[in-house]
Design an enzyme around this catalytic site. Structure first.
Site, PDB file in Angstrom:
ATOM      1  N   ARG A  51       0.800  -1.230   0.000  1.00  0.00           N
ATOM      2  CA  ARG A  51       0.000   0.000   0.000  1.00  0.00           C
ATOM      3  C   ARG A  51       0.831   1.278   0.000  1.00  0.00           C
ATOM      4  O   ARG A  51       0.559   2.204  -0.761  1.00  0.00           O
ATOM      5  CB  ARG A  51      -0.877   0.074   1.260  1.00  0.00           C
ATOM      6  CG  ARG A  51      -2.185  -0.594   1.178  1.00  0.00           C
ATOM      7  CD  ARG A  51      -2.518  -1.134   2.555  1.00  0.00           C
ATOM      8  NE  ARG A  51      -1.525  -2.128   2.880  1.00  0.00           N
ATOM      9  CZ  ARG A  51      -1.599  -3.396   2.464  1.00  0.00           C
ATOM     10  NH1 ARG A  51      -2.637  -3.795   1.806  1.00  0.00           N
ATOM     11  NH2 ARG A  51      -0.636  -4.273   2.718  1.00  0.00           N
ATOM     12  N   THR A  52       1.795   1.337   0.912  1.00  0.00           N
ATOM     13  CA  THR A  52       2.483   2.619   1.108  1.00  0.00           C
ATOM     14  C   THR A  52       3.241   3.006  -0.159  1.00  0.00           C
ATOM     15  O   THR A  52       3.110   4.125  -0.656  1.00  0.00           O
ATOM     16  CB  THR A  52       3.433   2.528   2.318  1.00  0.00           C
ATOM     17  OG1 THR A  52       2.706   2.010   3.417  1.00  0.00           O
ATOM     18  CG2 THR A  52       3.996   3.895   2.678  1.00  0.00           C
ATOM     19  N   LYS A  80      26.438  -4.096  -1.471  1.00  0.00           N
ATOM     20  CA  LYS A  80      27.914  -4.040  -1.601  1.00  0.00           C
ATOM     21  C   LYS A  80      28.530  -3.286  -0.427  1.00  0.00           C
ATOM     22  O   LYS A  80      29.725  -3.042  -0.403  1.00  0.00           O
ATOM     23  CB  LYS A  80      28.297  -3.323  -2.899  1.00  0.00           C
ATOM     24  CG  LYS A  80      27.716  -3.925  -4.152  1.00  0.00           C
ATOM     25  CD  LYS A  80      28.052  -3.024  -5.347  1.00  0.00           C
ATOM     26  CE  LYS A  80      27.165  -3.320  -6.532  1.00  0.00           C
ATOM     27  NZ  LYS A  80      27.183  -2.225  -7.527  1.00  0.00           N
ATOM     28  N   ARG A 101      11.307   3.805   3.387  1.00  0.00           N
ATOM     29  CA  ARG A 101      10.952   2.837   4.437  1.00  0.00           C
ATOM     30  C   ARG A 101      12.219   2.080   4.791  1.00  0.00           C
ATOM     31  O   ARG A 101      12.963   1.641   3.902  1.00  0.00           O
ATOM     32  CB  ARG A 101       9.875   1.863   3.964  1.00  0.00           C
ATOM     33  CG  ARG A 101       9.642   0.735   4.961  1.00  0.00           C
ATOM     34  CD  ARG A 101       8.439  -0.101   4.645  1.00  0.00           C
ATOM     35  NE  ARG A 101       7.211   0.628   4.913  1.00  0.00           N
ATOM     36  CZ  ARG A 101       5.999   0.078   4.865  1.00  0.00           C
ATOM     37  NH1 ARG A 101       5.877  -1.199   4.544  1.00  0.00           N
ATOM     38  NH2 ARG A 101       4.930   0.790   5.115  1.00  0.00           N
ATOM     39  N   HIS A 129       5.069   5.678  11.609  1.00  0.00           N
ATOM     40  CA  HIS A 129       4.580   5.566  10.230  1.00  0.00           C
ATOM     41  C   HIS A 129       3.630   6.760  10.033  1.00  0.00           C
ATOM     42  O   HIS A 129       2.411   6.609   9.986  1.00  0.00           O
ATOM     43  CB  HIS A 129       3.863   4.229  10.055  1.00  0.00           C
ATOM     44  CG  HIS A 129       3.594   3.822   8.637  1.00  0.00           C
ATOM     45  ND1 HIS A 129       3.744   4.675   7.546  1.00  0.00           N
ATOM     46  CD2 HIS A 129       3.165   2.632   8.126  1.00  0.00           C
ATOM     47  CE1 HIS A 129       3.415   4.012   6.446  1.00  0.00           C
ATOM     48  NE2 HIS A 129       3.071   2.786   6.762  1.00  0.00           N
TER      49      HIS A 129
HETATM   50  N1   CP Z   1      -0.126  -0.110   5.936  1.00  0.00           N
HETATM   51  C1   CP Z   1       1.064  -0.358   5.353  1.00  0.00           C
HETATM   52  O1   CP Z   1       2.087   0.238   5.706  1.00  0.00           O
HETATM   53  O2   CP Z   1       1.011  -1.297   4.372  1.00  0.00           O
HETATM   54  P1   CP Z   1       2.257  -1.768   3.496  1.00  0.00           P
HETATM   55  O3   CP Z   1       3.239  -2.430   4.427  1.00  0.00           O
HETATM   56  O4   CP Z   1       1.715  -2.707   2.469  1.00  0.00           O
HETATM   57  O5   CP Z   1       2.874  -0.537   2.886  1.00  0.00           O
END
Ligand code: CP
Length: 305
Positions: A51-52, A80, A101, A129
């Site tokens: 999603r993110t 590396k 991320r 998040h």
């Molecule tokens: N909610 C969320 O962070 O989903 P993903 O890990 O799929 O990005």
């Protein structure tokens, strides 16, 4: 390095959050706008995501910008031995904004301190998040028509759940009452309970997911027990199925109750709950597009009329 970044929702004031919600509403009405022409955004995903990453990339595409990046760090020079610092310095040569991320808590903060371009934290380990929280708050606002004085029940992995930690910070501006439901092993860390105490936020803690708590709830925030956060898989096996929401459990709940989940789901919400008008998790993920369009434009100082 002086650029605005979004690292933790705790860095945002109530006014910041409300500004993003107003922008999200505009994008909800009209997601296709040519506001990022000539801009390049990078998505650096050192951890898996559906999603993110895809909603950020859709956000940039629908705003007329371009995307570079990776969804699998094993294809990059980090294998590396290239450091995060060097990766950020390289990518900032190419992109106007970096969405990252990372599995390490604090990685986004570090990146924001060295990067010449804005950083958006798309999740750092079990820490924060923040864009998930903005889409969660937008979803709460859309379903409840208000943000103040809500009963919010959060169920599952409250220890490692970064979406939970961010949500507590983000909703703290709106006088919530929280009900924290978790097994002993996954209880909310004391730092977040201390935060609630300091902010005079009411909360209860329980290990049982009872109808008593469910029936007073406005927002039920279910979460997955995250296998990837456990070093001892025996510990994971003990708690993985501890709370499962069934459709019959919704009998007696308030009409305005809405069920949120940051997703992915494993088995903590049974599939037949999806048909309930109280299930909102797929629409919630859809709201991620608008909230992320809002954050990108805000950080890039793009005027949205
Ligand atoms: N909610 C969320 O962070 O989903 P993903 O890990 O799929 O990005």
């Amino acid at each position: 390095m002086g650029e605005k970044s979004l690292v933790s929702i705790a860095d945002y004031t109530k006014e910041d959050i409300l500004r993003i919600l107003k922008l999200a509403e505009k994008f909800d009405r009209q997601p296709n706008q040519n506001l990022l022409e000539g801009k390049v955004c990078a998505t650096l995903f050192f951890e898996p995501s559906t999603r993110t990453r895809l909603s950020f990339e859709t956000a940039v595409n629908r705003l007329g910008g371009r995307i570079i990046g990776f969804s699998d760090a094993s294809t990059t020079s980090s294998t590396k031995g290239e450091t995060l610092k060097d990766t950020i310095m390289m990518v900032s040569n190419y992109a106007d904004l970096i969405i990252m991320r990372h599995h390490l808590e604090g990685a986004a903060r570090y990146a924001s301190e060295i990067s010449p371009v804005p950083i958006i934290n798309a999740g750092d380990g079990a820490n924060q998040h923040p864009t998930q929280t903005l889409l969660d708050i937008y979803s709460i606002y859309k379903t409840q028509k208000k943000l103040e004085n809500l009963n919010i029940t959060i169920v599952g992995d409250l220890k490692y759940g970064r979406t939970v930690h961010s949500l507590i910070n983000g909703m703290s501006h709106f006088n919530p009452t929280f009900h924290f439901v978790a097994p002993e092993e996954l209880r909310l860390p004391s730092t977040y309970k201390n935060f609630c105490d300091e902010q005079h936020i009411k909360y209860s803690e329980q290990t049982d997911f009872t109808s008593e708590v469910l029936n007073q709830t406005d927002i039920l925030y279910m979460t997955r027990v995250q296998r990837e956060r456990f070093t001892d898989l025996m510990e994971y096996e003990k708690v993985k199925n501890v709370y499962i929401l069934r459709k019959d459990m919704l009998d007696g709940t308030k009409n305005n109750l809405r069920i949120l989940h940051p997703l992915p789901r494993v088995n903590e919400i049974q599939q037949d709950v999806d048909d309930s008008p109280k299930a909102y998790y797929f629409q919630q993920a859809g709201n991620g597009l608008y909230a992320r369009q809002a954050v990108i434009c805000d950080l890039l100082n793009i005027n949205v009329d």
